[in-house]
Design a protein around this motif. Structure first.
Motif, PDB file in Angstrom:
ATOM      1  N   PHE A 274       0.839  -1.199   0.000  1.00 36.78           N
ATOM      2  CA  PHE A 274       0.000   0.000   0.000  1.00 36.78           C
ATOM      3  C   PHE A 274       0.874   1.249   0.000  1.00 36.78           C
ATOM      4  O   PHE A 274       0.667   2.170  -0.798  1.00 36.78           O
ATOM      5  N   PHE A 275       1.881   1.270   0.869  1.00 39.85           N
ATOM      6  CA  PHE A 275       2.771   2.425   0.981  1.00 39.85           C
ATOM      7  C   PHE A 275       3.491   2.714  -0.329  1.00 39.85           C
ATOM      8  O   PHE A 275       3.469   3.822  -0.847  1.00 39.85           O
ATOM      9  N   TRP A 276       4.157   1.680  -0.904  1.00 43.24           N
ATOM     10  CA  TRP A 276       4.972   1.983  -2.077  1.00 43.24           C
ATOM     11  C   TRP A 276       4.120   2.326  -3.291  1.00 43.24           C
ATOM     12  O   TRP A 276       4.536   3.117  -4.125  1.00 43.24           O
ATOM     13  N   ASN A 277       2.912   1.775  -3.374  1.00 42.34           N
ATOM     14  CA  ASN A 277       2.045   2.142  -4.493  1.00 42.34           C
ATOM     15  C   ASN A 277       1.518   3.561  -4.367  1.00 42.34           C
ATOM     16  O   ASN A 277       1.478   4.308  -5.355  1.00 42.34           O
TER      17      ASN A 277
ATOM     18  N   PRO B 156      15.209  12.315 -10.431  1.00 44.59           N
ATOM     19  CA  PRO B 156      14.371  11.110 -10.306  1.00 44.59           C
ATOM     20  C   PRO B 156      15.150   9.910  -9.780  1.00 44.59           C
ATOM     21  O   PRO B 156      14.635   9.130  -8.982  1.00 44.59           O
ATOM     22  N   ARG B 157      16.390   9.754 -10.215  1.00 41.42           N
ATOM     23  CA  ARG B 157      17.185   8.602  -9.800  1.00 41.42           C
ATOM     24  C   ARG B 157      17.451   8.633  -8.291  1.00 41.42           C
ATOM     25  O   ARG B 157      17.306   7.622  -7.604  1.00 41.42           O
ATOM     26  N   ALA B 158      17.840   9.806  -7.773  1.00 42.66           N
ATOM     27  CA  ALA B 158      18.097   9.921  -6.334  1.00 42.66           C
ATOM     28  C   ALA B 158      16.824   9.653  -5.537  1.00 42.66           C
ATOM     29  O   ALA B 158      16.853   8.984  -4.494  1.00 42.66           O
ATOM     30  N   ALA B 159      15.689  10.148  -6.039  1.00 43.86           N
ATOM     31  CA  ALA B 159      14.410   9.932  -5.349  1.00 43.86           C
ATOM     32  C   ALA B 159      14.033   8.459  -5.359  1.00 43.86           C
ATOM     33  O   ALA B 159      13.564   7.914  -4.353  1.00 43.86           O
ATOM     34  N   CYS B 160      14.261   7.790  -6.494  1.00 42.43           N
ATOM     35  CA  CYS B 160      13.953   6.366  -6.603  1.00 42.43           C
ATOM     36  C   CYS B 160      14.831   5.555  -5.654  1.00 42.43           C
ATOM     37  O   CYS B 160      14.344   4.629  -4.986  1.00 42.43           O
TER      38      CYS B 160
ATOM     39  N   CYS C 140      16.097   6.579  -2.882  1.00 41.74           N
ATOM     40  CA  CYS C 140      15.633   6.850  -1.515  1.00 41.74           C
ATOM     41  C   CYS C 140      14.386   6.023  -1.202  1.00 41.74           C
ATOM     42  O   CYS C 140      14.293   5.397  -0.145  1.00 41.74           O
ATOM     43  N   LEU C 141      13.424   6.003  -2.136  1.00 46.02           N
ATOM     44  CA  LEU C 141      12.226   5.197  -1.922  1.00 46.02           C
ATOM     45  C   LEU C 141      12.595   3.723  -1.813  1.00 46.02           C
ATOM     46  O   LEU C 141      12.071   3.007  -0.949  1.00 46.02           O
ATOM     47  N   GLY C 142      13.513   3.257  -2.657  1.00 48.26           N
ATOM     48  CA  GLY C 142      13.960   1.870  -2.593  1.00 48.26           C
ATOM     49  C   GLY C 142      14.551   1.526  -1.240  1.00 48.26           C
ATOM     50  O   GLY C 142      14.288   0.452  -0.684  1.00 48.26           O
ATOM     51  N   ALA C 143      15.341   2.451  -0.678  1.00 48.48           N
ATOM     52  CA  ALA C 143      15.942   2.228   0.642  1.00 48.48           C
ATOM     53  C   ALA C 143      14.862   2.128   1.716  1.00 48.48           C
ATOM     54  O   ALA C 143      14.927   1.263   2.601  1.00 48.48           O
ATOM     55  N   VAL C 144      13.850   2.989   1.623  1.00 49.94           N
ATOM     56  CA  VAL C 144      12.741   2.944   2.595  1.00 49.94           C
ATOM     57  C   VAL C 144      11.987   1.621   2.468  1.00 49.94           C
ATOM     58  O   VAL C 144      11.638   0.990   3.474  1.00 49.94           O
ATOM     59  N   ILE C 145      11.744   1.175   1.232  1.00 46.58           N
ATOM     60  CA  ILE C 145      11.045  -0.094   1.006  1.00 46.58           C
ATOM     61  C   ILE C 145      11.839  -1.259   1.601  1.00 46.58           C
ATOM     62  O   ILE C 145      11.280  -2.165   2.231  1.00 46.58           O
TER      63      ILE C 145
END
Length: 198
Positions: A27-30, A49-53, A55-60
């Motif tokens: 739910f969160f990542w979607n 976009p790459r840095a943001a991706c 960061c999101l990947g690290a959180v996931i």
């Protein structure tokens, strides 16, 4: 499956926390990825976009570690199924986990970090659809590999609670696939349409 409920206290706090953590992750990542696709807010915050991706990947990844911890703690707090607490079940679970790990790792190697962690929502698109192993065997091998790992882990611990939680994992991934699949296809359809119009 009904018999398993006799061995599981679904009102146990640890079990409930595990269910919530399992349901929360996709739910969160979607939600975050769709928000990013619509607003590009994370890309602006992180400068690209790459840095943001990443960061999101690290959180996931952190959330997945939390989910696995909650899953394991929920299993440990509930009784084992004595008839399954044997070498045969343990090694069957180990084999299933090994196959799941193979699917997860090979999926990651085929997709790369941004392909694995929703890079297409950030505008980081792959040149073409990945059809090599394990995608040549089944769709969404990362999700089903992860589910297999939890199934194997549950069998290794002879845990009815783990089996029920694995069912929750499978259901949450099934919902995620239904939610993600058409949206991702639309992203790539627009890419192809844009390429043809140039």
């Amino acid at each position: 499956m009904v018999r398993l409920f006799g061995y599981v206290d679904v009102t146990d706090t640890g079990f409930i926390v595990a269910v919530l953590s399992i349901a929360f992750n996709p739910f969160f990542w979607n939600v975050v990825a769709r928000w990013e696709h619509k607003t590009q807010a994370l890309s602006q915050i992180f400068g690209s976009p790459r840095a943001a991706c990443y960061c999101l990947g690290a959180v996931i990844l952190v959330l997945n570690c939390v989910r696995s911890h909650c899953f394991t703690e929920a299993m440990r707090s509930q009784p084992k199924l004595e008839g399954w607490d044997c070498h045969w079940t343990y090694y069957s679970g180990l084999a299933i986990s090994a196959v799941g790990t193979l699917f997860v790792i090979s999926s990651f190697l085929a997709l790369g970090f941004t392909g694995t962690f929703l890079g297409d929502y950030f505008g980081i698109l792959m040149e073409e659809k990945v059809t090599s192993f394990p995608f040549s065997i089944l769709d969404n091998p990362m999700y089903w590999g992860s589910t297999a790992i939890y199934l194997g882990w549950s069998l290794m611990h002879a845990s009815p609670a783990g089996l029920l939680l694995t069912a929750v994992v499978a259901i949450s991934y099934t919902i995620a696939v239904l939610y993600e699949g058409p949206f991702t296809e639309e992203i790539y359809r627009r890419k192809q349409k844009g390429g043809k119009s140039k």
